[in-house]
Design an enzyme around this catalytic site. Structure first.
Site, short mmCIF file in Angstrom:
data_model
loop_
_atom_site.label_atom_id
_atom_site.label_comp_id
_atom_site.label_asym_id
_atom_site.label_seq_id
_atom_site.Cartn_x
_atom_site.Cartn_y
_atom_site.Cartn_z
N LYS A 161 0.83 -1.21 0.00
CA LYS A 161 0.00 0.00 0.00
C LYS A 161 0.87 1.26 0.00
O LYS A 161 0.58 2.23 -0.69
CB LYS A 161 -0.96 -0.03 1.21
CG LYS A 161 -2.05 -1.09 1.01
CD LYS A 161 -2.82 -1.45 2.25
CE LYS A 161 -3.75 -2.63 1.93
NZ LYS A 161 -4.47 -3.15 3.10
N GLN A 220 -4.68 -1.69 9.22
CA GLN A 220 -4.54 -3.04 8.65
C GLN A 220 -5.13 -4.08 9.60
O GLN A 220 -4.78 -4.13 10.78
CB GLN A 220 -3.05 -3.33 8.39
CG GLN A 220 -2.79 -4.64 7.68
CD GLN A 220 -3.40 -4.71 6.28
OE1 GLN A 220 -3.26 -3.78 5.47
NE2 GLN A 220 -4.12 -5.78 5.99
N ASP A 243 -11.40 2.31 3.44
CA ASP A 243 -11.72 0.88 3.29
C ASP A 243 -13.23 0.67 3.13
O ASP A 243 -13.66 -0.42 2.76
CB ASP A 243 -11.25 0.12 4.55
CG ASP A 243 -9.93 -0.60 4.34
OD1 ASP A 243 -9.61 -0.91 3.18
OD2 ASP A 243 -9.23 -0.85 5.34
#
Ligand code: NAD
Length: 285
Positions: free
Chosen positions: A52, A96, A119
């Site tokens: 990422k 994460q 997200d």
């Protein structure tokens, strides 16, 4: 023999478009920033976080990494999220998952400002997706839609089968296919006649987490087969949820693992972060 859909190529195209827009923002004096938070040292999470960060570099975003120790408390993580919610340089916050067991993942997801929830896991954004009025789409399902669209296959009216009902993949995937007028069936661990249901699928999305779960006899002739699974085998190789060798003989289009859905997830994260920056700065195009 199926045409293999290259997630690498489609993701490069998406990232290229994001990069162009990020450059245009830079010319207006606006920089795009993504905060990436990792707690503990799960090796798979480390790989994802590094990818990422690398993608941020590719598209011209600033990335801010926060690597916290395994023993971080829930309150400490909540405090960091609060700081990032208020940080002007940060447009998107990515925590994460999975998190260590002392931290309630939902408590963290709920604490992220919906405006920075790139997200799209926050209940506010999940609800927006349900009614079709969203700013962000969850990255993996959104990436899958791009892959299906890259084939030119029409979704409306097609029989779409999603195997898996997780909040991250299966459920939002079924919703996106429904928004595009697919006739959607969601299968899960308690589904009866799974094979027969799959055999009827024009578009089959497998998000089960079991290597080679979908065998050739489950695939309809000419189907589009999307393999979301990332299963690490004993020899260290990655394997999807679909038996590729068998399925590619029947499918019209199929995604490989690796190089299919995986790169798209990261590209869509970049797209969402750009969207967050554009909304914050009242820029529409
Ligand atoms: P999950 O474990 O949360 O969900 C798995 C789903 O599969 C469940 O809903 C369950 O009901 C269903 N299932 C399990 N056994 C089944 C059976 N025998 N028959 C039918 N359904 C069954 O997993 P997830 O988070 O949705 O991820 C699924 C897979 O996708 C994993 O391999 C994961 O690593 C991968 N994944 C990949 C990406 C990517 O970017 N490529 C992103 C997220 C997840």
């Amino acid at each position: 023999m199926a045409t293999v859909i290259s997630g690498k190529e489609v993701s490069q195209k998406v990232k290229g478009e994001v990069r162009e827009k990020a450059l245009a923002l830079k010319e207006k004096g606006i920089e795009v920033g993504l905060a990436v938070v990792i707690v503990g040292d799960n090796p798979a999470s480390r790989v994802y976080v590094n990818s990422k960060k690398k993608a941020c570099e590719e598209v011209g975003f600033n990335s801010y990494e926060y690597a916290l120790p395994e023993e971080t408390t829930q309150q400490e993580l909540l405090d960091l999220v609060e700081v990032l919610n208020n940080d002007e340089k940060v447009n998107g916050i990515l925590v994460q998952l999975p998190l260590p067991k002392q931290i309630d993942e939902n408590a963290i997801i709920n604490a992220i400002s919906p405006d920075k929830d790139v997200d799209a896991f926050h209940p506010f954004n999940v609800g927006k997706i349900m009614i079709g009025e969203y700013a962000f789409l969850p990255c993996t399902p959104a990436g899958i839609m791009e892959l299906i669209d890259s084939t030119g296959v029409e979704i409306a009216g097609k029989s779409c089968v999603v195997i898996g009902r997780s909040n991250i993949v299966g459920k939002p995937m079924s919703m996106l296919l429904l928004h595009r007028s697919g006739t959607v069936t969601v299968c899960h661990s308690k589904t009866k006649n799974l094979k027969e249901i799959c055999q009827n699928a024009d578009i089959l999305v497998a998000a089960v987490g079991r290597p080679n779960f979908v065998t050739g006899d489950m695939v309809k002739e000419g189907a589009v087969v999307i393999d979301v699974g990332i299963n690490r085998m004993e020899d260290g190789k990655l394997c999807g949820d679909v038996n590729f060798a068998e399925a590619e003989k029947k499918a019209s289009y199929i995604t490989p693992v690796p190089g299919g859905v995986g790169p798209m997830t990261i590209a869509m994260l970049m797209k969402n972060t750009l969207t967050a920056a554009m909304i914050k700065n009242n820029i529409t195009e």
